[in-house]
Design a protein around this motif. Structure first.
Motif, PDB file in Angstrom:
ATOM      1  N   SER A 267      50.909  17.287  40.116  1.00 46.72           N
ATOM      2  CA  SER A 267      51.272  16.371  39.034  1.00 46.72           C
ATOM      3  C   SER A 267      50.001  15.958  38.317  1.00 46.72           C
ATOM      4  CB  SER A 267      51.989  15.136  39.586  1.00 46.72           C
ATOM      5  OG  SER A 267      51.123  14.355  40.390  1.00 46.72           O
ATOM      6  N   VAL A 268      50.053  15.939  36.994  1.00 42.58           N
ATOM      7  CA  VAL A 268      48.891  15.578  36.181  1.00 42.58           C
ATOM      8  C   VAL A 268      49.327  14.558  35.145  1.00 42.58           C
ATOM      9  CG1 VAL A 268      47.145  16.374  34.562  1.00 42.58           C
ATOM     10  CG2 VAL A 268      47.800  17.833  36.487  1.00 42.58           C
ATOM     11  N   GLU A 269      48.776  13.358  35.227  1.00 40.52           N
ATOM     12  CA  GLU A 269      48.998  12.346  34.190  1.00 40.52           C
ATOM     13  C   GLU A 269      47.783  12.297  33.284  1.00 40.52           C
ATOM     14  OE1 GLU A 269      48.157   7.785  33.516  1.00 40.52           O
ATOM     15  OE2 GLU A 269      49.218   8.122  35.405  1.00 40.52           O
ATOM     16  N   VAL A 270      48.011  12.431  31.983  1.00 38.32           N
ATOM     17  CA  VAL A 270      46.940  12.269  31.001  1.00 38.32           C
ATOM     18  C   VAL A 270      47.357  11.180  30.027  1.00 38.32           C
ATOM     19  CG1 VAL A 270      45.560  13.346  29.198  1.00 38.32           C
ATOM     20  CG2 VAL A 270      46.188  14.660  31.220  1.00 38.32           C
ATOM     21  N   PHE A 271      46.524  10.155  29.910  1.00 36.23           N
ATOM     22  CA  PHE A 271      46.815   8.982  29.072  1.00 36.23           C
ATOM     23  C   PHE A 271      45.525   8.674  28.326  1.00 36.23           C
ATOM     24  CE2 PHE A 271      48.811   4.424  29.339  1.00 36.23           C
ATOM     25  CZ  PHE A 271      49.016   4.441  27.967  1.00 36.23           C
ATOM     26  N   VAL A 272      45.426   9.089  27.061  1.00 37.87           N
ATOM     27  CA  VAL A 272      44.142   9.003  26.364  1.00 37.87           C
ATOM     28  C   VAL A 272      43.938   7.684  25.624  1.00 37.87           C
ATOM     29  CG1 VAL A 272      43.932  11.496  26.149  1.00 37.87           C
ATOM     30  CG2 VAL A 272      44.978  10.189  24.287  1.00 37.87           C
ATOM     31  N   ASN A 273      44.937   6.803  25.655  1.00 37.85           N
ATOM     32  CA  ASN A 273      44.782   5.465  25.079  1.00 37.85           C
ATOM     33  C   ASN A 273      45.277   4.419  26.065  1.00 37.85           C
ATOM     34  OD1 ASN A 273      43.881   5.887  22.114  1.00 37.85           O
ATOM     35  ND2 ASN A 273      45.559   7.349  22.364  1.00 37.85           N
ATOM     36  N   ALA A 274      44.747   4.498  27.290  1.00 34.35           N
ATOM     37  CA  ALA A 274      45.188   3.601  28.352  1.00 34.35           C
ATOM     38  C   ALA A 274      44.651   2.183  28.191  1.00 34.35           C
ATOM     39  CB  ALA A 274      44.771   4.158  29.718  1.00 34.35           C
TER      40      ALA A 274
ATOM     41  N   ARG B 270      59.066   9.031  22.848  1.00 34.14           N
ATOM     42  CA  ARG B 270      59.957   9.972  22.172  1.00 34.14           C
ATOM     43  C   ARG B 270      59.578  10.225  20.721  1.00 34.14           C
ATOM     44  NH1 ARG B 270      60.888  12.393  26.108  1.00 34.14           N
ATOM     45  NH2 ARG B 270      62.197  13.684  24.764  1.00 34.14           N
ATOM     46  N   GLU B 271      58.910   9.281  20.060  1.00 34.23           N
ATOM     47  CA  GLU B 271      58.552   9.427  18.650  1.00 34.23           C
ATOM     48  C   GLU B 271      57.073   9.136  18.456  1.00 34.23           C
ATOM     49  OE1 GLU B 271      61.030   6.962  16.266  1.00 34.23           O
ATOM     50  OE2 GLU B 271      62.909   7.951  16.854  1.00 34.23           O
ATOM     51  N   GLY B 272      56.482   9.750  17.435  1.00 35.81           N
ATOM     52  CA  GLY B 272      55.062   9.545  17.174  1.00 35.81           C
ATOM     53  C   GLY B 272      54.212  10.310  18.167  1.00 35.81           C
ATOM     54  N   PHE B 273      52.988   9.840  18.373  1.00 34.80           N
ATOM     55  CA  PHE B 273      52.052  10.482  19.286  1.00 34.80           C
ATOM     56  C   PHE B 273      52.534  10.296  20.717  1.00 34.80           C
ATOM     57  CE2 PHE B 273      47.445  10.238  21.074  1.00 34.80           C
ATOM     58  CZ  PHE B 273      47.571  11.519  21.593  1.00 34.80           C
ATOM     59  N   ARG B 274      52.834  11.385  21.389  1.00 32.87           N
ATOM     60  CA  ARG B 274      53.440  11.319  22.730  1.00 32.87           C
ATOM     61  C   ARG B 274      52.335  11.212  23.790  1.00 32.87           C
ATOM     62  NH1 ARG B 274      58.212  15.628  23.081  1.00 32.87           N
ATOM     63  NH2 ARG B 274      58.785  14.251  24.804  1.00 32.87           N
ATOM     64  N   ASP B 275      51.869  10.007  23.949  1.00 32.64           N
ATOM     65  CA  ASP B 275      50.786   9.662  24.870  1.00 32.64           C
ATOM     66  C   ASP B 275      51.243   8.422  25.646  1.00 32.64           C
ATOM     67  OD1 ASP B 275      48.185   9.375  26.051  1.00 32.64           O
ATOM     68  OD2 ASP B 275      47.617   7.977  24.454  1.00 32.64           O
ATOM     69  N   PRO B 276      51.337   8.493  26.974  1.00 29.56           N
ATOM     70  CA  PRO B 276      50.836   9.498  27.914  1.00 29.56           C
ATOM     71  C   PRO B 276      51.751  10.706  28.052  1.00 29.56           C
ATOM     72  CG  PRO B 276      51.910   7.752  29.124  1.00 29.56           C
ATOM     73  CD  PRO B 276      51.932   7.330  27.669  1.00 29.56           C
ATOM     74  N   GLN B 277      51.204  11.715  28.758  1.00 25.42           N
ATOM     75  CA  GLN B 277      51.976  12.895  29.112  1.00 25.42           C
ATOM     76  C   GLN B 277      51.856  13.142  30.620  1.00 25.42           C
ATOM     77  OE1 GLN B 277      50.751  16.193  26.651  1.00 25.42           O
ATOM     78  NE2 GLN B 277      51.197  15.097  24.747  1.00 25.42           N
ATOM     79  N   LEU B 278      52.922  13.695  31.188  1.00 24.00           N
ATOM     80  CA  LEU B 278      52.962  13.991  32.620  1.00 24.00           C
ATOM     81  C   LEU B 278      53.306  15.461  32.787  1.00 24.00           C
ATOM     82  CD1 LEU B 278      52.815  12.835  35.532  1.00 24.00           C
ATOM     83  CD2 LEU B 278      55.296  12.545  35.398  1.00 24.00           C
ATOM     84  N   ALA B 279      52.428  16.202  33.430  1.00 23.43           N
ATOM     85  CA  ALA B 279      52.642  17.628  33.646  1.00 23.43           C
ATOM     86  C   ALA B 279      52.934  17.901  35.113  1.00 23.43           C
ATOM     87  CB  ALA B 279      51.414  18.426  33.215  1.00 23.43           C
ATOM     88  N   THR B 280      53.806  18.865  35.347  1.00 23.66           N
ATOM     89  CA  THR B 280      54.010  19.443  36.672  1.00 23.66           C
ATOM     90  C   THR B 280      53.544  20.882  36.616  1.00 23.66           C
ATOM     91  OG1 THR B 280      55.966  18.056  36.993  1.00 23.66           O
ATOM     92  CG2 THR B 280      55.649  19.876  38.527  1.00 23.66           C
ATOM     93  N   LEU B 281      52.682  21.248  37.552  1.00 17.77           N
ATOM     94  CA  LEU B 281      52.098  22.583  37.586  1.00 17.77           C
ATOM     95  C   LEU B 281      52.497  23.289  38.876  1.00 17.77           C
ATOM     96  CD1 LEU B 281      48.419  21.621  36.615  1.00 17.77           C
ATOM     97  CD2 LEU B 281      50.323  22.065  35.064  1.00 17.77           C
TER      98      LEU B 281
ATOM     99  N   SER C  97      41.613  13.703  20.850  1.00 15.86           N
ATOM    100  CA  SER C  97      42.966  14.121  21.229  1.00 15.86           C
ATOM    101  C   SER C  97      43.946  13.143  20.603  1.00 15.86           C
ATOM    102  CB  SER C  97      43.119  14.144  22.753  1.00 15.86           C
ATOM    103  OG  SER C  97      42.258  15.102  23.333  1.00 15.86           O
ATOM    104  N   THR C  98      44.348  13.426  19.368  1.00 11.88           N
ATOM    105  CA  THR C  98      45.100  12.449  18.586  1.00 11.88           C
ATOM    106  C   THR C  98      46.505  12.910  18.222  1.00 11.88           C
ATOM    107  OG1 THR C  98      44.094  13.342  16.572  1.00 11.88           O
ATOM    108  CG2 THR C  98      43.025  11.425  17.589  1.00 11.88           C
ATOM    109  N   ASP C  99      46.943  14.064  18.759  1.00 13.13           N
ATOM    110  CA  ASP C  99      48.326  14.482  18.549  1.00 13.13           C
ATOM    111  C   ASP C  99      48.835  15.138  19.828  1.00 13.13           C
ATOM    112  OD1 ASP C  99      47.499  17.238  18.561  1.00 13.13           O
ATOM    113  OD2 ASP C  99      47.075  17.102  16.429  1.00 13.13           O
ATOM    114  N   ASP C 100      50.127  15.438  19.840  1.00 15.97           N
ATOM    115  CA  ASP C 100      50.751  15.939  21.062  1.00 15.97           C
ATOM    116  C   ASP C 100      50.044  17.170  21.616  1.00 15.97           C
ATOM    117  OD1 ASP C 100      52.545  13.942  20.498  1.00 15.97           O
ATOM    118  OD2 ASP C 100      54.228  15.270  20.027  1.00 15.97           O
ATOM    119  N   ALA C 101      49.824  18.160  20.743  1.00 15.88           N
ATOM    120  CA  ALA C 101      49.200  19.398  21.190  1.00 15.88           C
ATOM    121  C   ALA C 101      47.754  19.176  21.584  1.00 15.88           C
ATOM    122  CB  ALA C 101      49.293  20.459  20.090  1.00 15.88           C
ATOM    123  N   GLY C 102      47.014  18.378  20.797  1.00 18.62           N
ATOM    124  CA  GLY C 102      45.613  18.137  21.083  1.00 18.62           C
ATOM    125  C   GLY C 102      45.379  17.451  22.407  1.00 18.62           C
TER     126      GLY C 102
END
Length: 345
Positions: free
Chosen positions: A218-225, A198-209, A162-167
Motif C-alpha cells: 500500500s502506498v499513500e501519497v499526499f502532497v499537500n498534507a 472526487r473532483e478537482g486535484f485528487r490528492d491524496p492518492q492511495l495505491a495498491t501494488l 505535482s499539481t494534477d492527478d497524473a503529476g
C-alpha cells in the motif's frame, strides 16, 4: 587525480542544493558550470562556487570544461537533456523522473543502447538513504522471513510540482514505484490507484501494488498534507516486521506540548542520501563504471506510473508490463531479464 568537473542544469531548489552538496561534501568533484533559464538564478548558484553561468543548456553539455552533467531542471525537460548528454558522451545524473511518459523514458534507453554503454544514472536517492539501505538489508538477509506486505507513506506539506492527478503519480509516487521492487527484489506486475477526492486535484492518492514474488504493497501519497515532509515504510514478513525509525532524534516539551519536530522539505530530510548518491556517482564516473539506478530502472518506474494514472481514471487494476530488460542493464533479482533493478547501495 583531477576532480570531476560537473555542469548542473537547473538552479532551482534541487539544482542549487546539488551545487552546494558537491562543493561541500564530494571532494572528487567540483561544479564548473550552471545553466538555468533565469540568468539571475543561474548566477546565484554559480558565483559562490566560482562556476560559470551558461545561457544555453546545450552549450554547457558540450563545453570542454564539463566532464559530467547533473540534470535538475523541470520534469518535462529531462528526457531531451538526457539524450543530448548521451549523444555528447557525457555521463549524466538525471533527477527523477527520467521522463514524464514511458515512451520518452524508453527513448533514453534507446539512446544508451545505440551508444553501447551506460552513461546515465537516475536520481532515485532513496536507494542511498542509510535508513532505507538498512531496511532492505534486513529484508534480503531473511530476518523477517518471507515478505508479505509493504506499507509506505509519502507526504509533503505543500508541493509546487505535482499539481494534477497524473503529476502526483509520475512525479511523486514514482519514488515508491522504484523503491518497493528494489526493497523486495521483484518487479511490479499490477497497480490500482484511488483517491477519496472526487473532483478537482485528487490528492491524496492511495495505491495498491502487486509484485511478481507475491508481495502486496500500500502506498499513500499526499502532497499537500500541510504539517510537513513525512516518509515512512514498513515491511511485514512471516517472522516479523521492519520499519524506518523516526527521522528526528529530538523530542521537546514546549508550551505544554510534547513532540518531535517534523521537517518541512525533502532536501533536508534526505540530505545524507543526496550526499552519498552524488559521491558514489562521481566515483563511478571517474572509474568509468556507472552502476547506480539505470535508464531502464527509470523507464520501468514510468511504465508503472502510467499504469497508475490509467487506474486512477478507470478504477480498475492495471497491469505493469515493461517488457524484457536489454542485456546492457544486466539481470534483475528474479534471475532473468526485465524483472528487477540494478544493484546500488
Amino acid at each position: 587525480m583531477q576532480p570531476l568537473r560537473i555542469g548542473v542544469i537547473g538552479a532551482g531548489a534541487m539544482g542549487s542544493a546539488h551545487v552546494r552538496t558537491i562543493t561541500n561534501d564530494v571532494p572528487a568533484a567540483r561544479v564548473t558550470a550552471v545553466f538555468d533559464p533565469d540568468p539571475e538564478r543561474a548566477g546565484r548558484a554559480a558565483d559562490p562556487v566560482r562556476a560559470r553561468a551558461f545561457a544555453d543548456a546545450g552549450e554547457l553539455i558540450g563545453h570542454p570544461d564539463v566532464d559530467a552533467v547533473v540534470i535538475a531542471s523541470p520534469d518535462v525537460t529531462h528526457a531531451g537533456l538526457a539524450r543530448a548528454c548521451i549523444a555528447a558522451g557525457r555521463p549524466v545524473l538525471c533527477e527523477k523522473p527520467l521522463a514524464v511518459t514511458a515512451s520518452d523514458a524508453y527513448s533514453v534507453v534507446e539512446a544508451e543502447l545505440s551508444a553501447g554503454k551506460r552513461l546515465l544514472q537516475v536520481g532515485f536517492m532513496r536507494r542511498y538513504d542509510p535508513g532505507f539501505v538498512d531496511l532492505r538489508r534486513t529484508v534480503t538477509d531473511g530476518r523477517i522471513g518471507d515478505v508479505r506486505l509493504v506499507h509506505a507513506v509519502h507526504r509533503n506539506a505543500t508541493n509546487a510540482t505535482s499539481t494534477d492527478d497524473a503529476g502526483l503519480v509520475t512525479g511523486s509516487m514514482v519514488h515508491e514505484l522504484d523503491l518497493i521492487p528494489w526493497l523486495v527484489g521483484s518487479q511490479l506486475t499490477a497497480i490500482r490507484v484511488e483517491s477519496p477526492v472526487r473532483e478537482g486535484f485528487r490528492d491524496p492518492q492511495l495505491a495498491t501494488l502487486w509484485t511478481g514474488n507475491g508481495v502486496m504493497a500500500s502506498v499513500e501519497v499526499f502532497v499537500n498534507a500541510g504539517y510537513g515532509y513525512d516518509v515512512r515504510c514498513e515491511c511485514v514478513g512471516t517472522l516479523g516486521t521492519v520499519a524506518l525509525a523516526t527521522a528526528s532524534p529530538v523530542s521537546s516539551r514546549i508550551a505544554g506540548v510534547e513532540g518531535r519536530a517534523v521537517r518541512s522539505d525533502f532536501v533536508a530530510h534526505f540530505a545524507e542520501a543526496y550526499r552519498i548518491e552524488l559521491g558514489r556517482w562521481a566515483g563511478s564516473v571517474l572509474a568509468t563504471d556507472v552502476t547506480g539506478p539505470s535508464a531502464w530502472d527509470g523507464y520501468v518506474a514510468q511504465v508503472a506510473a502510467e499504469a497508475g494514472v490509467a487506474s486512477l481514471r478507470s478504477g480498475a487494476i492495471e497491469a505493469v508490463e515493461p517488457g524484457l530488460r536489454p542485456p546492457l542493464y544486466g539481470h534483475g533479482p528474479d534471475g532473468g531479464p526485465g524483472h528487477g533493478r540494478s544493484s546500488t547501495a
